[in-house]
Each structure stands twice: as structure tokens, then as C-alpha cells.
Motif scaffolding. Sequence first.
Motif, mmCIF file in Angstrom:
data_model
loop_
_atom_site.group_PDB
_atom_site.id
_atom_site.type_symbol
_atom_site.label_atom_id
_atom_site.label_comp_id
_atom_site.label_asym_id
_atom_site.label_seq_id
_atom_site.Cartn_x
_atom_site.Cartn_y
_atom_site.Cartn_z
ATOM 1 N N ALA A 107 0.837 -1.197 0.000
ATOM 2 C CA ALA A 107 0.000 0.000 0.000
ATOM 3 C C ALA A 107 0.870 1.244 0.000
ATOM 4 N N ILE A 108 0.242 2.361 -0.289
ATOM 5 C CA ILE A 108 0.916 3.652 -0.236
ATOM 6 C C ILE A 108 -0.016 4.648 0.427
ATOM 7 N N ASP A 109 0.537 5.568 1.183
ATOM 8 C CA ASP A 109 -0.276 6.590 1.833
ATOM 9 C C ASP A 109 -0.581 7.683 0.814
ATOM 10 N N ALA A 110 -1.806 7.696 0.329
ATOM 11 C CA ALA A 110 -2.203 8.659 -0.695
ATOM 12 C C ALA A 110 -2.141 10.091 -0.185
ATOM 13 N N ALA A 111 -2.104 10.280 1.138
ATOM 14 C CA ALA A 111 -2.059 11.622 1.716
ATOM 15 C C ALA A 111 -0.633 12.138 1.884
ATOM 16 N N SER A 112 0.353 11.324 1.550
ATOM 17 C CA SER A 112 1.744 11.749 1.689
ATOM 18 C C SER A 112 2.060 12.886 0.723
ATOM 19 N N ASP A 113 2.865 13.830 1.182
ATOM 20 C CA ASP A 113 3.278 14.948 0.337
ATOM 21 C C ASP A 113 4.160 14.491 -0.818
ATOM 22 N N ARG A 114 4.688 13.281 -0.724
ATOM 23 C CA ARG A 114 5.570 12.780 -1.773
ATOM 24 C C ARG A 114 4.806 12.169 -2.948
ATOM 25 N N VAL A 115 3.553 11.855 -2.739
ATOM 26 C CA VAL A 115 2.752 11.205 -3.780
ATOM 27 C C VAL A 115 2.292 12.237 -4.811
ATOM 28 N N VAL A 116 2.573 11.947 -6.075
ATOM 29 C CA VAL A 116 2.158 12.813 -7.187
ATOM 30 C C VAL A 116 1.090 12.071 -7.991
ATOM 31 N N LYS A 117 -0.125 12.583 -7.992
ATOM 32 C CA LYS A 117 -1.232 11.899 -8.665
ATOM 33 C C LYS A 117 -1.411 12.347 -10.114
ATOM 34 N N GLU A 118 -0.897 13.523 -10.427
ATOM 35 C CA GLU A 118 -0.959 14.030 -11.792
ATOM 36 C C GLU A 118 0.335 14.765 -12.110
ATOM 37 N N GLY A 119 0.766 14.681 -13.362
ATOM 38 C CA GLY A 119 1.976 15.381 -13.752
ATOM 39 C C GLY A 119 3.152 14.451 -13.940
#
Length: 266
Positions: A107-119
Motif C-alpha cells: 500500500a501507499i499513503d495517498a495523503a503523503s506529500d511525496r505522492v504525485v497523482k498528476e503530472g
Amino acid sequence: MPLFYRDPQPLSSKVHADWRLKDGDADFATEAPYVPIVVGELAAAARCYPVVFAAGDAQPIAVLGLERRNLFVEDGRWALDSYVPAYVRRYPFGFIATTNPDGFALAIDAASDRVVKEGDEGIRLFEDGEPAELTKQALAFCDAFRADANATRAFADALKAQGLLIDRRADATLPDGRKLGLEGFQVVDAEKFSKLPDSVVLDWHNNGYLAWVYFHLASLERFQSLLNRQAGTSAPAAATDPVANVSSVPEPDAPATSKSKKKVSA
């Protein structure tokens, strides 16, 4: 919810096909006064932090501060002279239970500042519908952590079975008059430990438990170093009332069995 995680999601090539992970720092751990550790890192952690056991489930934890502050993180950087616990290094990845009671998934923490969902910033999590190298490395790291977590649970259960854990608290008064304290944790009773039956001592020598207890006992001297780090001085401490409690530390992951299956969803 496990420590640090706010929105953990099982990784899926369909849902997270375009997600990326960018570089980050340890800012997420700034307010963590403790963190769970596993037995494979107990020796390294004991050289830097007091290692105690959470009351109740006896989860080993590294104490990082005496109030809601991690004394080893400043401006997002972990102190260069101190060991970084595996629980911290694996974030924002982790394992999460699946609908199959014997299974778990990366799993990954979708709320992490490191996660990039677009771009296009950061490194892709999936390539052509398959886990990218970054994701494979995360899976391997979390898998090793999981194996150590199971060994850690067995160690904690052995300590409780022998009645070795006793309640303790750590209190201090800083030079500026502020009172700090820590309660809700346990340590090994050194006297009871010295009187273990020979059969238990031999068994614990063979499976490594003796060494882990010695590392824990030696680490308790780090409380003074922790106080010095907090105060910026070597002034002695005085008894006060506690201001923090570690009796409900989350376990590194949900328990797994020998039949557990790890995966990244396709």
C-alpha cells in the motif's frame, strides 16, 4: 490507523497507473516522540535511543522525545549521527490487510506529500501496467520488515510468557523549569531476567532473544542522552508528572500468518 499513515491504499495498476513518487524528507515524523521497531534493528536502534516496550502488547519502540516532538528531526532532516528506523524509511509504503484473511498487499499513503497523482514530477509507480522498479524495491523492503515484525511478535510474547516486563515511567525537569515525562511503557526486570531457568536461557541463546534483551537493557542509559538533547545541557533531572503516554503504540502491520500472500494489485 498506523503511525504516520492518513490514507493508505492498496497499490493497483488500474487505480494508480499514473501515480508517481517524488523525493521528500522526514517532516512527516517531526511530531513523533516514538516509533515502532523490529528485532532486526534493535541493536542499531539501541545505540541511539532508549528502546522500551509498549504496555499491553509489548511492541518494542524507540523513544525519540519526551513530549510531542521528535528530537532527531530538524528542518525535515534526520540527525546524521542517528539510526533511522525501518518504519520511517519504508514510508509512504506499507502493507495493508486484504479481504483474504491470510493475505496482505503493498500500500501507499495517498495523503503523503511525496505522492504525485498528476503530472510528470517524480518516479512512476507502474510501467506498462506492471510494478516499476521503485515499487518492486518497496515491496521487497516491506516484505523483509514484515518477516521481522513476525519475529518481533514472537519475542514480545516470550517476554510476557516469562513475566519479565514491568511498568516504568521516565520523568524530568528541564533547566527552564518545564516538566516532561513518559509513562505507559515497560522494561525488562533485570533481576527476574537473571533468574531465568537454564532451559530457557539456552533456548533464548539459540534464537537470539538473550542478545535482544541485553540490547534493550543497555539502551535505557540513552534516556539521559535524550534529556540532554531536549535540554541542550547535561543538567540533572528531577521527578515530575508525566505528560506523554505510549501505551497504545500501533503495531507495524496487522499480524500475518505463514500462509500470507503479498502482492501489488493488477
